[in-house]
Scaffold this motif. Sequence first.
Motif, PDB file in Angstrom:
ATOM      1  N   ARG A 209       5.517  -2.849  -1.822  1.00 46.26           N
ATOM      2  CA  ARG A 209       4.976  -3.524  -0.673  1.00 46.26           C
ATOM      3  C   ARG A 209       5.571  -3.542   0.688  1.00 46.26           C
ATOM      4  O   ARG A 209       6.661  -3.893   0.832  1.00 46.26           O
ATOM      5  N   LEU A 210       5.169  -3.038   1.622  1.00 43.06           N
ATOM      6  CA  LEU A 210       5.766  -2.990   2.854  1.00 43.06           C
ATOM      7  C   LEU A 210       4.878  -4.099   3.854  1.00 43.06           C
ATOM      8  O   LEU A 210       3.723  -3.942   4.299  1.00 43.06           O
ATOM      9  N   LEU A 211       5.637  -5.005   4.140  1.00 47.46           N
ATOM     10  CA  LEU A 211       5.167  -6.072   5.317  1.00 47.46           C
ATOM     11  C   LEU A 211       5.293  -5.426   6.490  1.00 47.46           C
ATOM     12  O   LEU A 211       5.948  -4.904   7.173  1.00 47.46           O
ATOM     13  N   ARG A 214       0.688  -6.792  10.997  1.00 42.19           N
ATOM     14  CA  ARG A 214      -1.085  -6.807  11.298  1.00 42.19           C
ATOM     15  C   ARG A 214      -1.547  -6.367   9.868  1.00 42.19           C
ATOM     16  O   ARG A 214      -2.700  -7.112   9.374  1.00 42.19           O
ATOM     17  N   ILE A 215      -1.131  -5.466   9.240  1.00 39.81           N
ATOM     18  CA  ILE A 215      -1.731  -4.640   7.987  1.00 39.81           C
ATOM     19  C   ILE A 215      -0.573  -4.587   6.947  1.00 39.81           C
ATOM     20  O   ILE A 215       0.051  -3.522   7.066  1.00 39.81           O
ATOM     21  N   PRO A 216      -0.185  -5.395   5.987  1.00 37.28           N
ATOM     22  CA  PRO A 216       0.878  -5.272   4.976  1.00 37.28           C
ATOM     23  C   PRO A 216      -0.001  -4.068   4.144  1.00 37.28           C
ATOM     24  O   PRO A 216      -1.217  -4.383   3.653  1.00 37.28           O
ATOM     25  N   LEU A 217       0.757  -3.376   3.751  1.00 40.75           N
ATOM     26  CA  LEU A 217      -0.033  -1.939   2.644  1.00 40.75           C
ATOM     27  C   LEU A 217       0.971  -2.011   1.580  1.00 40.75           C
ATOM     28  O   LEU A 217       2.188  -2.363   1.563  1.00 40.75           O
ATOM     29  N   TYR A 218       0.654  -1.064   0.639  1.00 37.39           N
ATOM     30  CA  TYR A 218       1.402  -0.907  -0.644  1.00 37.39           C
ATOM     31  C   TYR A 218       1.335   0.466  -1.147  1.00 37.39           C
ATOM     32  O   TYR A 218       0.572   1.251  -0.863  1.00 37.39           O
TER      33      TYR A 218
END
Length: 335
Positions: A209-211, A214-218
């Motif tokens: 998971r990349l914090l 605005r938009i945390p994504l994985y």
Amino acid sequence: MRILIKGTGVAGLTAAFELALAGASVEVSDTAAEPFRGASWYAGGMLAPWCERESAEEAVLTLGQSALDWWERATPGLVFRNGTLVVAPARDRAELSRFASRTSGYRWLDEDGIAALEPDLSGRFRFGLYFPQEGHLDPRLALKALHARLQDMGVAFHLGMGQLEENTFDRVVDCVGHAGVGRLPRLRGVRGEMLYLATQDVSLARPVRLLHPRIPLYIVPREGGRFMVGATMIESEHTGPISARSMMEFLNAAYTIHPAFAEAEILETGTGIRPAFPDNLPKISESGRTILVNGAHRHGFLLSPAMAREAARIVFSDLSAKDKQHETSGEWRGT
């Protein structure tokens, strides 16, 4: 006892499994010609209750902790218990601290600790959070395996046809997901987008998971050098293709995790509409002989086992005094 399950998404299949396992005669119907082609098909498959607690209610953690064991029993060999790694660029270190303050079950990692877990990320991030008790699966493989197992158990599937005569069943379990919007009070659709990348130049053993503020994504690894990148949560029921904005966010996130993703092939993009209630927790309610199971939001694979167990409990309940009160109240919430 003869039970009709409506819907072949993850909620419908898990409910069918629990009921068939308990001895019910189960049939499953879906208006689609192919099973499980809704939002479940585009899921990330992260069985990560501790991570999800960062933005979800305590019930998601409480109900989701048993999901790994459930899926391992139902679909042997498909669950990976490698934990979850959460990282952030150096400039977003505060996001890691904020995430940690809202979760539990993790330990802090430095650069060496990250490299020990994921050698391909060596030197890319200074700090991270590792959640060792979590796991993941490939939703498509899990849905296919569960479908096959249900058929072996004698569950009949009726696909691509109109409604069956419900009066011939003792109980109906409605698990139609987004199709219930407009019929169930306050149920809404939340759009999610994803893409699949393929590269042999990156290897990951667990979801990363990349914090981002605005938009945390994985990114979730799949077999054969494939990676699922997701997922947006947009308050919209638009079913069209992925937006340019989301595509750029996904590709930027993948590149931030590892530059080799810049040369990856884009295999597929997809969108799905997740059903959700205002509190983003699932609800089970009763209307006559019909049990309505809906509202898992982004937690379909994580919470469907608990929802299925509750639906089975209702079906086989002797309607004790407590159960009669439960039936009168009309719903079970994810609490």
